[in-house]
Design an enzyme around this catalytic site. Structure first.
Site, PDB file in Angstrom:
ATOM      1  N   HIS A 127       0.823  -1.222   0.000  1.00 58.06           N
ATOM      2  CA  HIS A 127       0.000   0.000   0.000  1.00 58.06           C
ATOM      3  C   HIS A 127       0.847   1.257   0.000  1.00 58.06           C
ATOM      4  O   HIS A 127       1.861   1.335   0.673  1.00 58.06           O
ATOM      5  CB  HIS A 127      -1.058  -0.006   1.099  1.00 58.06           C
ATOM      6  CG  HIS A 127      -0.555   0.042   2.503  1.00 58.06           C
ATOM      7  ND1 HIS A 127      -0.265   1.219   3.143  1.00 58.06           N
ATOM      8  CD2 HIS A 127      -0.305  -0.941   3.391  1.00 58.06           C
ATOM      9  CE1 HIS A 127       0.138   0.953   4.385  1.00 58.06           C
ATOM     10  NE2 HIS A 127       0.129  -0.346   4.564  1.00 58.06           N
ATOM     11  N   ASP A 180       6.050   0.575   6.577  1.00 62.31           N
ATOM     12  CA  ASP A 180       4.599   0.387   6.439  1.00 62.31           C
ATOM     13  C   ASP A 180       4.031   1.498   5.575  1.00 62.31           C
ATOM     14  O   ASP A 180       3.598   2.500   6.096  1.00 62.31           O
ATOM     15  CB  ASP A 180       3.949   0.350   7.820  1.00 62.31           C
ATOM     16  CG  ASP A 180       2.480  -0.046   7.770  1.00 62.31           C
ATOM     17  OD1 ASP A 180       2.034  -0.538   6.720  1.00 62.31           O
ATOM     18  OD2 ASP A 180       1.787   0.145   8.789  1.00 62.31           O
ATOM     19  N   GLU A 214      -4.883   1.795   2.727  1.00 60.22           N
ATOM     20  CA  GLU A 214      -5.021   0.572   3.515  1.00 60.22           C
ATOM     21  C   GLU A 214      -5.311   0.944   4.957  1.00 60.22           C
ATOM     22  O   GLU A 214      -6.088   0.288   5.639  1.00 60.22           O
ATOM     23  CB  GLU A 214      -3.719  -0.251   3.424  1.00 60.22           C
ATOM     24  CG  GLU A 214      -3.772  -1.621   4.112  1.00 60.22           C
ATOM     25  CD  GLU A 214      -3.478  -1.573   5.612  1.00 60.22           C
ATOM     26  OE1 GLU A 214      -4.008  -2.415   6.350  1.00 60.22           O
ATOM     27  OE2 GLU A 214      -2.727  -0.685   6.037  1.00 60.22           O
ATOM     28  N   GLU A 215      -4.664   2.028   5.427  1.00 56.46           N
ATOM     29  CA  GLU A 215      -4.608   2.272   6.873  1.00 56.46           C
ATOM     30  C   GLU A 215      -5.965   2.546   7.503  1.00 56.46           C
ATOM     31  O   GLU A 215      -6.207   2.173   8.645  1.00 56.46           O
ATOM     32  CB  GLU A 215      -3.620   3.396   7.206  1.00 56.46           C
ATOM     33  CG  GLU A 215      -2.149   3.050   6.914  1.00 56.46           C
ATOM     34  CD  GLU A 215      -1.599   1.900   7.755  1.00 56.46           C
ATOM     35  OE1 GLU A 215      -2.323   1.304   8.543  1.00 56.46           O
ATOM     36  OE2 GLU A 215      -0.398   1.586   7.582  1.00 56.46           O
ATOM     37  N   ASP A 270       2.980  -6.510   3.099  1.00 51.76           N
ATOM     38  CA  ASP A 270       2.632  -5.437   4.044  1.00 51.76           C
ATOM     39  C   ASP A 270       2.977  -5.855   5.464  1.00 51.76           C
ATOM     40  O   ASP A 270       2.140  -5.859   6.353  1.00 51.76           O
ATOM     41  CB  ASP A 270       1.147  -5.088   3.918  1.00 51.76           C
ATOM     42  CG  ASP A 270       0.743  -3.920   4.814  1.00 51.76           C
ATOM     43  OD1 ASP A 270       1.642  -3.192   5.273  1.00 51.76           O
ATOM     44  OD2 ASP A 270      -0.459  -3.744   5.064  1.00 51.76           O
ATOM     45  N   HIS A 285       3.524   2.140  12.760  1.00 50.96           N
ATOM     46  CA  HIS A 285       2.581   3.224  13.067  1.00 50.96           C
ATOM     47  C   HIS A 285       3.146   4.286  14.007  1.00 50.96           C
ATOM     48  O   HIS A 285       2.390   4.931  14.733  1.00 50.96           O
ATOM     49  CB  HIS A 285       1.273   2.665  13.666  1.00 50.96           C
ATOM     50  CG  HIS A 285       0.459   1.831  12.718  1.00 50.96           C
ATOM     51  ND1 HIS A 285      -0.768   1.326  13.053  1.00 50.96           N
ATOM     52  CD2 HIS A 285       0.705   1.429  11.438  1.00 50.96           C
ATOM     53  CE1 HIS A 285      -1.253   0.629  12.025  1.00 50.96           C
ATOM     54  NE2 HIS A 285      -0.372   0.676  11.036  1.00 50.96           N
TER      55      HIS A 285
END
Lengths: 483, 483
Positions: A291, A303, A337-338, A365, A436
């Protein structure tokens, strides 16, 4: 992304009993030709070498994305720039076709955020809003009530939380396959609605991460429609220790929380797609991808800059190969995606009519760690192909594992509709140290580890695209609703 | 604090040639009695056991300081609370005398701070102002010019920097004794004045730290009187990578910087002192201690909550010992080490007349890693005592090392006046991962490592306080000016 085991049940459903399997393998012709296997092994060795100096090495691609774009929360200007970046990069890498497909999703922005203990021990707290949290509308202040985990919160009596801040202090455990994530992340996903129903003014959680760094981990909160929406934020792990240590002294601990988070309605951005046209079955595709969007705290290196770079580089290797595979290889840089796999959902919806032309889908991912296992959700009769692919992957330290695996958060959306999938499971031992957070930056990536992954993706994509026969898309039993 | 080698020259100056030494040792009586050595060994083993549950264990002390007070920049309200905390803690630990001595120093506050790349790749940058930097007075914006290190900056032609932001990108190297600090930290201490003289509008540096975390390292800037004072800030190491990667693309990189830092004139706070009265030579003292203040980003666990806790706990062990040493053990929690060892200077100035009554001074200000070496700056004839002390320390994995060592930033100020000093050199392999960052928090401390240090400090303080004869304070050649 989800952990390796999320789809274990689905995997088990699709994998035949081993006796039946061996019988099938014994009677069938080897489904991949010698020339195909030789080509794949050469792609593997070129990828593993990592000697490309023309910008096609995966590390150079993720360096370009993180340096020239950086954080790219879906719907914000840097994410729009990332779409342009991806189109230009696909072209530069020699892809035959480059195009976009629309994705519509809710735009949320973080704004300023601040928290502190007001009494009895005034201190600053390092926090960050959970993704799609509501804001506090100015500062709110309340006493904190600690719960060891989400089950303890569920068991709380409403009177204990009325007007309070609920604080869930569960710690995520470290595992190679990341399976400590699921039990811990329930606090982040569901805690706010549970606490809201109990009358809490806000939710704080210990970050869902395995690190000891003073950087909180964001990630999506899922509000239930029938629950009051309360602001939700994560404390860094050291700050969670601090708050717990204060609370253990037995005096009321009062916290002030200010979140400027805001929803801005639905917006449209794009999945960016690059294709290497197949030599014969051009309308059939193998999809690989990651992503393009990231959370807004780090530069989105692991990420999922890594996933985008690995799959772009693997496609580029195949593009340079004279003997194209039979089918088209389609590399998808998914958008958003998140906040809920919107790119994956949009792709599945747009391509549902071509389900059976999707030979297999694969997604990267889970950061930048090396691949250690090949897993798949395919029909019984396709397992001999997967085993042949596994033999070409074996020199990379990759074992073929049946009955486990995960199609990934975006590819999984089409897998839920019946697409065959495979997974190149990565070593995620350190992934949740940085996931994250602001610490998701380029220095966390080992260029040689990316080379190994590019080699693996090139082999898998090439051989799946060149194999005789289907992997089972549209032919397999679907997972039950709610699986 | 400074590295182990800062005072190597001084150490070498004070240590006799080994032939002379051996001769002295052979002819003298063993200077420490058997009973003294047995008592010290018992203190060592109690400290190492770490079984105290009454709050006197070092880990419990630093947990108390970091939880109940947290960050405590000298001159700010939390530092004032830390003074009260230290007085109460000394009393609770059973010290015979608890008192304060004034320390006057300049108060500086950080205010808000923000930086971003404006062009060609707009991105947020994680920065923090260097301690005592001037503010920017609103946002300033300029192109960045990179220098590999401070020597490259010194060699720059003025025209290259006029109206620009100078950026020094040197990386600190990791060593057990921390000696990578000195060559790297010159950029932080002196870079602003050098760049200011060359016409730069501001200074950015790569953080002086060995980590790869997105947390910038603060620390003191030293403006020269004859140079323009320009704002100075540190980039986190990942942000320094990012900025360098942008600059290496060859296009001008424009940065916006906003620092709300401010000076507020001179203020007065206190060194907090606890004493264990000696059994005979009560006016003679052994001093041990660390500094009570911290930078404002973390909770000051390793810098220098650990040092305060270790020395408080070591004193408390001696306080509970029936056979008190001959001399008084004085534990000093220094105020405002961070902006220039003001606590150490104040102590030296206030006690200069008692120089010869200071048997020896020792300081703990290098984090929470285990002690691996005993070093000292003492007169020749006192070495046999130090060697006896070294024998009691040996089971803790501590070797006695001659000709090297560092009196520490606060104790060093009195050592410069002629006080004998010792050092319990710690393993600082990880120290500069967290030093002067928000990541300086309690979770970085291993309680068992603190126990080892408490054991070492208790042995050294007890035996130095119980030894016959002086260690040489006021009798030794002083280091040359500028050393």
């Amino acid at each position: 992304m989800h952990s390796l085991l999320v789809r274990a049940l689905l995997g088990a459903l699709l994998v035949p009993a081993s006796a039946a399997q061996s019988a099938a393998a014994a009677t069938a012709e080897p489904p991949l030709s010698k020339q195909s296997l030789i080509t794949a092994a050469r792609l593997r060795d070129i990828g593993m070498g990592g000697t490309a100096t023309d910008g096609s090495r995966a590390y150079d691609i993720v360096e370009s994305l993180t340096t020239e774009i950086g954080e790219r929360l879906a719907g914000t200007p840097p994410a729009d720039r990332a779409v342009e970046w991806a189109k230009a990069k696909f072209r530069k890498l020699g892809y035959d076709k480059v195009y976009t497909e629309p994705v519509t999703f809710p735009l949320w922005t973080r704004g300023s955020e601040e928290a502190s203990v007001v009494a009895p021990y005034p201190q600053h707290l390092a926090i960050t809003a959970l993704g799609h949290s509501v804001g506090t509308g100015g500062a709110l202040e309340a006493d904190v009530v600690e719960f060891a985990n989400i089950d303890a919160l569920k068991a709380a009596k409403p009177a204990t939380l009325d007007g309070k801040i609920a604080y869930i202090s569960n710690r995520m455990q470290r595992f190679k396959d990341g399976h400590g994530y699921d039990p811990a992340v329930a606090a982040r996903k569901d805690g706010a609605s549970i606490a809201g129903r109990l009358g809490a003014k806000a939710l704080l959680i210990r970050s869902i991460g395995t690190d000891h760094d003073r950087m909180p981990h964001t990630g999506l909160v899922r509000y239930k429609d029938d629950a009051p929406k309360i602001p939700a934020a994560a404390l860094s792990n050291p700050d969670a220790d601090l708050l717990s240590n204060m609370l253990h002294r037995g005096r009321p601990v009062r916290v002030r929380l200010s979140l400027g988070a805001q929803e801005h309605g639905m917006v449209t951005s794009y999945n960016v797609i690059g294709e290497i046209t197949g030599r014969s079955k051009r309308d059939e595709v193998v999809t690989i991808g990651g992503h393009l969007d990231s959370w807004d705290l780090g530069t989105g290196a692991i990420d999922d800059g890594a996933g985008v770079a690995i799959t772009m580089a693997a496609g580029a290797l195949i593009a340079r190969e004279h003997r194209r595979p039979q089918r088209t290889v389609r590399v998808i840089a998914y958008m958003d995606e998140e906040s809920g796999s919107f790119g994956g959902k949009a792709y599945a919806a747009a391509h549902l009519a071509q389900l059976r032309q999707h030979q297999i889908g694969v997604e990267s991912d889970f950061g930048a760690g090396r691949v250690y296992a090949l897993c798949a959700g395919i029909k019984d009769s396709a397992w001999p192909v997967m085993e042949q692919i596994g033999q070409v992957l074996a020199p990379l330290g990759i074992v073929t594992a049946k009955g486990v695996g995960d199609a990934g958060p975006d590819t999984g959306k089409f897998a839920e509709k019946g697409m065959a999938w495979a997974q190149l499971a990565q070593d995620g031992t350190d992934y949740f140290d940085w996931h994250h957070t602001a610490n998701d930056t380029l220095d966390k990536i080992d260029p040689k580890a990316l080379d190994q992954q590019v080699a693996a993706y090139a082999v898998l994509a090439y051989l799946a695209a060149d194999a005789e026969g289907s992997m089972g898309s549209g032919e397999m039993p679907l997972p039950k609703p709610g699986d």
